[in-house]
Design a protein around this motif. Structure first.
Motif, PDB file in Angstrom:
ATOM      1  N   VAL A 191       0.850  -1.123   0.013  1.00  0.00           N
ATOM      2  CA  VAL A 191       0.065  -0.037   0.054  1.00  0.00           C
ATOM      3  C   VAL A 191       0.988   1.179   0.022  1.00  0.00           C
ATOM      4  CG1 VAL A 191      -2.047   1.380   1.263  1.00  0.00           C
ATOM      5  CG2 VAL A 191      -1.775  -1.182   1.239  1.00  0.00           C
ATOM      6  N   LEU A 192       0.655   1.945  -1.129  1.00  0.00           N
ATOM      7  CA  LEU A 192       1.586   3.180  -1.310  1.00  0.00           C
ATOM      8  C   LEU A 192       0.743   4.320  -1.273  1.00  0.00           C
ATOM      9  CD1 LEU A 192       4.002   1.892  -3.988  1.00  0.00           C
ATOM     10  CD2 LEU A 192       4.551   1.773  -1.405  1.00  0.00           C
ATOM     11  N   VAL A 193       0.969   5.458  -0.487  1.00  0.00           N
ATOM     12  CA  VAL A 193       0.456   6.805  -0.441  1.00  0.00           C
ATOM     13  C   VAL A 193       1.383   7.712  -1.152  1.00  0.00           C
ATOM     14  CG1 VAL A 193      -0.794   8.426   0.664  1.00  0.00           C
ATOM     15  CG2 VAL A 193      -0.958   6.045   1.584  1.00  0.00           C
ATOM     16  N   SER A 194       0.817   8.359  -2.211  1.00  0.00           N
ATOM     17  CA  SER A 194       2.081   9.157  -3.128  1.00  0.00           C
ATOM     18  C   SER A 194       1.226  10.558  -3.437  1.00  0.00           C
ATOM     19  CB  SER A 194       2.019   8.628  -4.630  1.00  0.00           C
ATOM     20  OG  SER A 194       2.390   7.144  -4.525  1.00  0.00           O
ATOM     21  N   ASP A 195       2.151  11.418  -3.382  1.00  0.00           N
ATOM     22  CA  ASP A 195       1.705  12.835  -3.926  1.00  0.00           C
ATOM     23  C   ASP A 195       1.008  12.853  -5.274  1.00  0.00           C
ATOM     24  OD1 ASP A 195       1.868  16.008  -3.783  1.00  0.00           O
ATOM     25  OD2 ASP A 195       2.843  15.345  -5.695  1.00  0.00           O
ATOM     26  N   ALA A 196      -0.235  13.469  -5.197  1.00  0.00           N
ATOM     27  CA  ALA A 196      -0.941  13.695  -6.407  1.00  0.00           C
ATOM     28  C   ALA A 196      -1.305  15.085  -6.741  1.00  0.00           C
ATOM     29  CB  ALA A 196      -2.273  12.876  -6.169  1.00  0.00           C
ATOM     30  N   SER A 197      -0.328  15.907  -6.817  1.00  0.00           N
ATOM     31  CA  SER A 197      -0.689  17.267  -6.993  1.00  0.00           C
ATOM     32  C   SER A 197      -1.241  17.423  -8.547  1.00  0.00           C
ATOM     33  CB  SER A 197       0.843  18.176  -6.779  1.00  0.00           C
ATOM     34  OG  SER A 197       1.095  18.134  -5.604  1.00  0.00           O
ATOM     35  N   ASP A 198      -0.614  16.386  -9.099  1.00  0.00           N
ATOM     36  CA  ASP A 198      -1.106  16.493 -10.727  1.00  0.00           C
ATOM     37  C   ASP A 198      -1.616  15.077 -10.960  1.00  0.00           C
ATOM     38  OD1 ASP A 198      -1.373  16.516 -13.327  1.00  0.00           O
ATOM     39  OD2 ASP A 198       0.601  17.267 -13.716  1.00  0.00           O
ATOM     40  N   PRO A 199      -3.038  15.089 -10.687  1.00  0.00           N
ATOM     41  CA  PRO A 199      -3.630  13.879 -10.770  1.00  0.00           C
ATOM     42  C   PRO A 199      -3.684  13.220 -12.215  1.00  0.00           C
ATOM     43  CG  PRO A 199      -5.320  15.544 -10.334  1.00  0.00           C
ATOM     44  CD  PRO A 199      -3.919  16.104 -10.111  1.00  0.00           C
ATOM     45  N   ALA A 200      -3.665  13.891 -13.022  1.00  0.00           N
ATOM     46  CA  ALA A 200      -3.819  13.575 -14.717  1.00  0.00           C
ATOM     47  C   ALA A 200      -2.649  12.909 -15.004  1.00  0.00           C
ATOM     48  CB  ALA A 200      -4.064  14.620 -15.477  1.00  0.00           C
ATOM     49  N   ASP A 201      -1.503  13.446 -14.305  1.00  0.00           N
ATOM     50  CA  ASP A 201      -0.138  13.000 -14.762  1.00  0.00           C
ATOM     51  C   ASP A 201      -0.044  11.693 -13.949  1.00  0.00           C
ATOM     52  OD1 ASP A 201       2.724  13.174 -15.915  1.00  0.00           O
ATOM     53  OD2 ASP A 201       3.422  13.134 -13.412  1.00  0.00           O
TER      54      ASP A 201
END
Length: 595
Positions: free
Chosen positions: A364-374
């Motif tokens: 389970v990884l929680v990542s930065d999604a500042s640019d969700p489309a990318d």
């Protein structure tokens, strides 16, 4: 806290956690722990029992010096909240019986003296089992009170329910609270028929056919996202007690499973053999619903859909007949069951060929999604390029004020080699900076052991939409990011499919969208908002996975099945269910209704 209802309840007085769990499994309604000087504190023991059970009522029997009232009230209230309202505040008209009591002995005490709680005092497991055998006969023989009768719903012939049904639950019964609702949808059915075998299912369907004006819901474990396993004022046919798990032929890994078994229990039963079945992502899901719709899970890319391992079924058709279906016996029905089974009957037994599956990598990884489309675009490319031993799910929550935008990936690698697991997970970890990570190598059964035993107590109406997607294109990713920002959805998920799923010919089963590499699910609070959001994504989809869709729009059937598949299903519907008895889920109408 609640008091016991108008029906008779059967309980056991004991001081053992193990026996309390046995009592629940045997169908007892209540466990009573005596609070005596010099023995274990009753409320502490009840807390332990509550943690290891999921349904049975809880009560303390005080016979020694009482607790301080304030402390007692606090303990009881806390346990009631933590156990989902299972603490019994009073036990009216109690009767403690010896172990050798028979139905003939007890019935006059119930009917003439209005005893409403029957308690057995025994620490012997065999005695508990023997007494449990007489409980069904007593339940059926006891008339309902005037208060219970007043809660009956109109249009149901309550007085002529088949006597064979193992348990009949009405709105005035204590058990009603447990069986009225599903995982996401609140319900108020007029009657719940709990069948314990195929004959009882047949009898329950005969009763339903006499009530064509009422909705009919079929329930295995009640988890379905669509919410169609309950209704308002209609009939629920519950097969949760048909839940056996049996190895039929070890040499070919053939296992027989009842529709009411939960996938976490199946995984646990198969794990000692080194086997597993790809089976969704939540252990509380019932076998019946998943194994007739498709079965997209953590092993899909490596081992295919759940239905791809199905070899034979026993099922009850709309006319009450019990048939078997396989590649050689009723093959047309077997084709339909694998993807559209809810339209053709009630499966009472599944036979699967399990896979050899050892330990797996789970992360389970929680990542930065500042640019969700990318993030969407890069994650989709990683999944498609990865070997099929990787199956990854992605959850993108909508932005929340004051919190950084995040993406959560839940991935399974069908390998117990640390280097292989790391090699598959690293490209996902490299998509964006990580806020959190958890990776381990565990049995598949441990991955699926993620459900509670608590009964479903939903109160609302699920609003979900689904779609099947061939590729995560830049255009889809950009539109999805806009949809997330619009606020119409509160939950958005992509599940990897492809791999072994695509190896199966699109005409081989009623689940025909084998080219899709991703299943997409969105959930929200209002139909109009979710439909508006989903309308922007719909042009990208090549199909729809009905298990994740709560829409009642008849057009969803055409999205779920390609024209050739749908035409074949309608012809088979006319053959096996011409009166459209099974219409209250994802209804494929009989062919003659189209002319």
């Amino acid at each position: 806290m609640h008091t016991s209802g108008s029906r008779v309840e059967f309980g056991v007085v004991l001081t053992s956690v193990t026996l309390a769990k046995l009592a629940e499994d045997l169908g007892y309604d209540l466990v009573v722990v005596p609070d005596r000087e010099g023995e274990l504190d009753a409320w502490t023991l009840l807390s332990w029992i509550a943690a290891t059970t999921g349904r049975i009522g809880l009560a303390a029997e005080v016979s020694g010096p009482p607790h301080l009232p304030a402390m007692l009230a606090r303990a009881a209230t806390s346990l009631d909240q933590l156990s989902g309202g299972r603490v019994r505040q009073d036990l009216p008209s109690r009767l403690v019986v010896p172990a050798e009591a028979s139905p003939e002995d007890l019935l006059p005490l119930i009917t003439e003296h209005e005893a409403r709680t029957i308690l057995l005092t025994s620490a012997d497991p065999d005695t508990l089992k023997r007494f449990a055998e007489v409980i069904p006969a007593l339940r059926k023989a006891v008339p309902r009170s005037a208060a219970a009768l007043a809660l009956r719903r109109p249009g149901i012939d309550y007085d002529h329910v088949p006597s064979s049904i193992a348990e009949v639950v009405e709105p005035g019964d204590p058990a009603y609270r447990r069986f009225r609702s599903g995982y996401l949808r609140g319900g108020s059915p007029g009657i719940v028929l709990r069948a314990a075998d195929a004959t009882q299912v047949s009898d329950a369907l005969a009763f339903a056919r006499r009530h064509p004006h009422l909705p009919l819901s079929i329930r295995s474990a009640g988890h379905g996202i669509s919410g169609r396993s309950t209704n308002d004022g209609g009939i629920v046919l519950d097969v949760s007690s048909i839940n056996g798990i049996e190895v039929v032929d070890k040499a070919i890994r053939r296992v027989r499973i009842g529709p009411g078994a939960r996938w976490m229990d199946v995984a646990a039963a198969l794990e000692p053999h080194g086997w597993a079945l790809s089976s969704g992502d939540y252990g509380g899901v019932g076998v019946g619903g998943l194994a007739t719709a498709g079965g997209i899970g953590f092993l899909s890319r490596a081992h295919g859909l759940t239905i791809d391992h199905l070899r034979e079924v026993e099922m009850v058709l709309a006319d009450g007949s019990v048939v078997r279906a396989s590649e050689t016996e009723n093959p047309d029905l077997f084709w339909a069951v694998r993807g559209a089974g809810a339209n053709f009957g009630v499966v009472t037994s599944f036979e699967f060929e399990a896979d050899e599956v050892g330990q797996v990598g789970f992360a389970v990884l929680v990542s930065d999604a500042s640019d969700p489309a990318d993030f969407l675009l890069r994650w989709g490319r990683v999944v498609e390029k990865s070997p099929r031993d990787l199956t990854s799910f992605l959850i993108l929550p909508p932005p929340r004020r004051g919190q950084p935008p995040v993406a959560q990936t839940i991935s399974v690698v069908a390998s117990d080699e640390p280097d292989t697991v790391l090699e598959r997970l690293q490209p996902i970890a490299d998509i964006a900076p990580l806020y959190g990570q958890q990776a381990q190598i565990v049995p598949y059964a441990a991955v699926m052991a993620n459900a509670s035993d608590d009964p479903h107590q939903a109160a609302g109406e699920p609003v979900s939409r689904s779609g099947l997607l061939d590729h995560v294109t830049p255009e889809f990713a950009a539109t999805a990011a806009q949809v997330l920002r619009s606020g119409g959805l509160h939950w958005f998920q992509l599940r990897a499919v492809g791999g072994a799923v695509s190896d199966v010919d699109s005409d081989a089963t009623a689940y025909a969208h084998r080219s899709a590499n991703f299943s997409v699910v969105g959930m929200g609070l209002r139909d109009d908002a979710v439909d508006a959001a989903w309308g922007r994504l719909r042009p990208f989809f090549t199909g729809r996975y009905l298990s994740f869709d709560s829409s009642t729009d008849p057009g969803r059937i055409a999205d779920a099945f390609p024209p050739r598949t749908l035409a074949r299903l309608r012809d088979l519907k006319a053959k096996y269910d011409p009166d459209n008895v099974f219409r209250d889920n994802f209804n494929v109408t009989p062919a003659q209704e189209q002319r």
